[in-house]
Scaffold this active site. Structure first.
Site, PDB file in Angstrom:
ATOM      1  N   ASN A  88       0.814  -1.246   0.346  1.00 23.54           N
ATOM      2  CA  ASN A  88      -0.312  -0.212  -0.113  1.00 23.54           C
ATOM      3  C   ASN A  88       0.584   1.366  -0.229  1.00 23.54           C
ATOM      4  OD1 ASN A  88      -2.302  -1.839   0.328  1.00 23.54           O
ATOM      5  ND2 ASN A  88      -2.016  -1.712   3.012  1.00 23.54           N
ATOM      6  N   GLN A 105      -2.562   2.605   2.921  1.00 23.28           N
ATOM      7  CA  GLN A 105      -0.970   2.984   4.021  1.00 23.28           C
ATOM      8  C   GLN A 105      -1.569   3.854   5.057  1.00 23.28           C
ATOM      9  OE1 GLN A 105       2.265   4.747   1.796  1.00 23.28           O
ATOM     10  NE2 GLN A 105       3.782   3.430   3.155  1.00 23.28           N
ATOM     11  N   HIS A 111       6.654  -1.034   3.242  1.00 23.05           N
ATOM     12  CA  HIS A 111       6.722  -2.387   3.570  1.00 23.05           C
ATOM     13  C   HIS A 111       6.162  -3.062   2.783  1.00 23.05           C
ATOM     14  CE1 HIS A 111       3.842  -0.190   5.608  1.00 23.05           C
ATOM     15  NE2 HIS A 111       2.301  -1.400   4.833  1.00 23.05           N
ATOM     16  N   HIS A 127       3.490  -6.902   2.659  1.00 26.09           N
ATOM     17  CA  HIS A 127       2.837  -8.200   3.095  1.00 26.09           C
ATOM     18  C   HIS A 127       2.672  -9.237   2.288  1.00 26.09           C
ATOM     19  CE1 HIS A 127      -0.095  -5.275   5.435  1.00 26.09           C
ATOM     20  NE2 HIS A 127       0.506  -4.315   4.877  1.00 26.09           N
TER      21      HIS A 127
END
Ligand code: 5GP
Ligand code: ZN
Length: 138
Positions: A88, A95, A101, A103
């Site tokens: 995101n 986000q 990051h 996932h």
């Protein structure tokens, strides 16, 4: 660079403890505190990049290679039936932590983990227009 007030910088660099599945000199892979499914994990770069727009290409490339390795190991270890990669960028995109990051979401039959969208509609003209707009920006 690390960002002083960034929780994922602290977790990635071991200043805040986390359940770590994997670590090397560039990344730490941790279990998500609010998992969508059993084994939901996050790939965190040890350097601070807010999102996909800011991440260095070397980190972006290596994050995907690591995702492939983690997906294989996690699927085998946890007996997953499928796997989602989700990433995101920006509040509007969901986000909530502004350190890049990726996932890693193992999927199981009937797990009810929600990673989907309602299919919309388009036209050939609209699709051509979009392709033209993006081509100009590349
Ligand atoms: P985002 O919505 O930004 O794509 O995802 C942020 C994710 O980070 C969420 O799934 C959330 O559960 C997870 N998260 C937020 N804070 C922490 C934390 O302190 N530790 C861990 N392990 N996960 C966190
Ligand atoms: Zn950070």
């Amino acid at each position: 660079m690390k960002k002083a007030d960034c929780i994922f910088c602290k977790i990635a660099n071991g200043e805040i403890p986390s359940t770590t599945l994997y670590e090397d000199d560039m990344f730490r892979v941790i279990l998500d505190l609010g998992p969508a499914s059993r084994g939901h994990a996050l790939i965190l770069p040890k350097e601070h990049f807010a999102n996909i727009y800011e991440i260095e290409e070397e980190y972006a490339a290596k994050a995907m290679i690591l995702a492939k390795k983690m997906a294989a190991a996690m699927t085998k270890a946890l007996g997953a039936d499928g796997f989602n990669l989700v990433q995101n960028n920006g509040e509007v995109a969901g986000q909530t932590v502004f350190h890049f990051h990726l996932h890693l979401i193992p999927r199981y039959e009937n797990d009810n983990a929600l990673v989907f969208w309602e299919p919309g509609e388009s036209t050939p003209e609209e699709m051509e227009k979009i392709a033209g707009e993006v081509a100009k920006a590349l």
